[in-house]
Design a protein around this motif. Structure first.
Motif, PDB file in Angstrom:
ATOM      1  N   GLY A 135      92.167  46.160  34.883  1.00  0.00           N
ATOM      2  CA  GLY A 135      90.754  45.885  34.612  1.00  0.00           C
ATOM      3  C   GLY A 135      90.397  44.426  34.850  1.00  0.00           C
ATOM      4  O   GLY A 135      91.226  43.533  34.685  1.00  0.00           O
ATOM      5  N   ASN A 136      89.135  44.203  35.202  1.00  0.00           N
ATOM      6  CA  ASN A 136      88.678  42.846  35.522  1.00  0.00           C
ATOM      7  C   ASN A 136      87.555  42.389  34.579  1.00  0.00           C
ATOM      8  O   ASN A 136      86.797  41.495  34.916  1.00  0.00           O
ATOM      9  N   LEU A 137      87.456  43.021  33.430  1.00  0.00           N
ATOM     10  CA  LEU A 137      86.354  42.668  32.523  1.00  0.00           C
ATOM     11  C   LEU A 137      86.835  41.926  31.275  1.00  0.00           C
ATOM     12  O   LEU A 137      86.040  41.691  30.356  1.00  0.00           O
ATOM     13  N   GLY A 138      88.110  41.590  31.235  1.00  0.00           N
ATOM     14  CA  GLY A 138      88.613  40.827  30.090  1.00  0.00           C
ATOM     15  C   GLY A 138      88.648  41.653  28.816  1.00  0.00           C
ATOM     16  O   GLY A 138      89.036  42.825  28.847  1.00  0.00           O
ATOM     17  N   HIS A 139      88.221  41.040  27.729  1.00  0.00           N
ATOM     18  CA  HIS A 139      88.357  41.663  26.405  1.00  0.00           C
ATOM     19  C   HIS A 139      87.017  41.696  25.669  1.00  0.00           C
ATOM     20  O   HIS A 139      86.863  41.047  24.620  1.00  0.00           O
ATOM     21  N   PRO A 140      86.033  42.436  26.207  1.00  0.00           N
ATOM     22  CA  PRO A 140      84.726  42.452  25.551  1.00  0.00           C
ATOM     23  C   PRO A 140      84.768  43.151  24.191  1.00  0.00           C
ATOM     24  O   PRO A 140      85.517  44.115  23.986  1.00  0.00           O
ATOM     25  N   VAL A 141      83.941  42.638  23.298  1.00  0.00           N
ATOM     26  CA  VAL A 141      83.759  43.252  21.980  1.00  0.00           C
ATOM     27  C   VAL A 141      82.289  43.633  21.882  1.00  0.00           C
ATOM     28  O   VAL A 141      81.417  42.881  22.316  1.00  0.00           O
ATOM     29  N   PHE A 142      82.019  44.798  21.344  1.00  0.00           N
ATOM     30  CA  PHE A 142      80.657  45.324  21.314  1.00  0.00           C
ATOM     31  C   PHE A 142      80.107  45.263  19.889  1.00  0.00           C
ATOM     32  O   PHE A 142      80.707  45.845  18.968  1.00  0.00           O
ATOM     33  N   MET A 187      93.544  39.431  21.942  1.00  0.00           N
ATOM     34  CA  MET A 187      92.322  38.903  22.556  1.00  0.00           C
ATOM     35  C   MET A 187      91.067  39.642  22.076  1.00  0.00           C
ATOM     36  O   MET A 187      90.018  39.038  21.893  1.00  0.00           O
ATOM     37  N   TYR A 188      91.187  40.952  21.861  1.00  0.00           N
ATOM     38  CA  TYR A 188      90.029  41.673  21.292  1.00  0.00           C
ATOM     39  C   TYR A 188      89.739  41.134  19.893  1.00  0.00           C
ATOM     40  O   TYR A 188      88.580  40.948  19.502  1.00  0.00           O
ATOM     41  N   SER A 189      90.798  40.872  19.160  1.00  0.00           N
ATOM     42  CA  SER A 189      90.627  40.377  17.795  1.00  0.00           C
ATOM     43  C   SER A 189      90.046  38.960  17.805  1.00  0.00           C
ATOM     44  O   SER A 189      89.151  38.639  17.012  1.00  0.00           O
ATOM     45  N   ILE A 190      90.521  38.121  18.717  1.00  0.00           N
ATOM     46  CA  ILE A 190      89.982  36.758  18.806  1.00  0.00           C
ATOM     47  C   ILE A 190      88.496  36.800  19.156  1.00  0.00           C
ATOM     48  O   ILE A 190      87.710  35.974  18.688  1.00  0.00           O
ATOM     49  N   ASN A 191      88.097  37.792  19.933  1.00  0.00           N
ATOM     50  CA  ASN A 191      86.669  37.932  20.258  1.00  0.00           C
ATOM     51  C   ASN A 191      85.874  38.598  19.134  1.00  0.00           C
ATOM     52  O   ASN A 191      84.692  38.883  19.298  1.00  0.00           O
ATOM     53  N   GLY A 192      86.548  38.889  18.029  1.00  0.00           N
ATOM     54  CA  GLY A 192      85.810  39.303  16.831  1.00  0.00           C
ATOM     55  C   GLY A 192      85.833  40.792  16.516  1.00  0.00           C
ATOM     56  O   GLY A 192      85.073  41.240  15.652  1.00  0.00           O
TER      57      GLY A 192
END
Ligand SMILES: NC(=O)NCCC(=O)O
Length: 384
Positions: free
Chosen positions: A214-221, A244-249
């Motif tokens: 994947g090329n979208l990184g670690h998005p959080v919604f 990384m998902y956790s770091i993004n919240g």
């Protein structure tokens, strides 16, 4: 290797252990006990009529003075593919839509706010075959494909966030394929999408013939019911992916999967649960169920005979909490809906006790990793 005959670890323990021993075993294996949810009887009746399992559990957090409880309900769906893999593509997709629609109806009766389906839920897990047609015909646009439209209807009808992992065809970028999860808001709008970051090349799970990392990184919604992320299947073996998902919240990370007993069943109870502990968040591990038979034989590149089946998808979907507690798993052999009630306040409460975010030394690892990935890096081994 057990197939459909072995129902679940939990049933086995309950059947064979005396009650006092069972309680101690569960305390050690599952952590603090989750309360059984009092779900409506009409939901159980509908599940029984629809021939799928329904289980519900609640995780508790402490009462705080300044924050109200942030109580939300998650729904995890595991299922077989209802039609044989050689049935015409549209018929298979339609049958899966009908099956999921019935399960989501029951989730709505149970007050579910966010629901997540299994990896590539609209198709048999055909990547093992390495054949293109007809399997690539299951791919759809994440933005306006028939499955996304179907999920938008569900989201609007039930005021539910829907996480829909599909095989994506990206017509904007060269018609290429991705292993993607589409996140649909409870308003019915497509909130966004996230792509599988790590692609397996393990035995029959040699998926790189179809799509790349994947090329979208670690998005959080950010949803009305909390911040969610999706770590698709093989990504669960990669602790940095969860991190990384956790770091993004992310407060809840879903792990929609397709995996078989011979490969991963002993890892399954550990990995998503460990990620919940390490990242002070909830994790939701979902696996498909049963055996899928493909029209043509394929080999696994391991010298063994060609075969037409993948092995046994063992279900066993479960939810783990930041304090290390977890629900029992759904069964290994039936379609199922697992409803869990979470108080998202537990994430910060556990963070304040264990402090992994505070003690994580991320700057040190960022520096050391940046050095380690350089082509001229030499590992720091101290020698005599
Ligand atoms: N679908 C998928 O990534 N399967 C890989 C096998 C595993 O991670 O257990």
């Amino acid at each position: 290797m057990a197939g459909a005959g072995f129902e679940s670890l939990e049933r086995c323990l309950e059947k064979h252990l005396p009650l006092a021993d069972l309680q101690e075993v569960k305390r050690i294996l599952y952590g603090k006990e989750t309360r059984k949810l009092d779900l409506p009887s009409r939901a159980f009746e509908a599940a029984s009529k629809g021939d799928f399992e329904l289980q519900g559990y609640a995780f508790q957090a402490l009462t705080e003075q300044q924050r109200r409880p942030r109580t939300v309900r998650m729904g995890l769906v595991q299922n077989r593919t209802p039609l044989p893999a050689d049935t015409p593509v549209v018929k298979q997709v339609t049958a899966l839509h009908r099956r999921i629609e019935a399960i989501v109806e029951v989730a709505a009766m149970c007050g579910v706010n966010i629901i997540c389906f299994q990896e590539a839920w609209t198709m048999p897990f055909a990547f093992c075959t390495r054949e293109k047609l007809p399997w690539t015909e299951f791919a759809e646009s994440a933005e306006d494909g028939p499955t996304t439209k179907f999920c938008q209807e569900l989201a609007r009808k039930h005021d539910m966030v829907v996480v829909s992992p599909i095989l994506e065809r990206d017509t904007e970028h060269g018609d290429i394929l991705w292993n993607t999860a589409v996140v649909i808001s409870n308003s019915g709008a497509v909130l966004g999408k996230t792509r599988k970051n790590h692609i397996p090349r393990v035995g029959d799970f040699n998926e790189s013939t179809y799509y790349m990392e994947g090329n979208l990184g670690h998005p959080v919604f950010q949803t009305q019911f909390g911040r969610i992320a999706v770590n698709i299947c093989y990504g669960r073996h990669h602790p940095l992916n969860w991190l990384m998902y956790s770091i993004n919240g992310a407060e809840v990370i879903f792990n929609p999967s397709a995996t078989i007993g011979v490969l991963s069943e002993s890892l399954w109870p550990i990995e998503a649960r460990n990620a919940a502990i390490a990242n002070h968040c909830f994790t939701c591990a979902i696996n498909r169920v049963g055996e899928e038979l493909f029209p043509n034989e394929f080999t696994s590149g391991d010298g063994k005979k060609a075969h037409r089946d993948f092995g046994y998808f063992y279900g066993s979907s479960y939810v783990a909490a930041p304090d290390g507690s977890r629900t029992p798993g759904l069964s290994r052999n039936r379609d199922g809906l697992l409803v869990t009630e979470l108080d998202l306040n537990l994430c910060r409460q556990v963070n304040d006790i264990w402090g992994f975010k505070m003690t994580g030394r991320y700057e040190m690892y960022a520096r050391e990793l940046a050095e380690a990935v350089q082509p001229n890096y030499s590992p720091k081994i101290v020698k005599e």
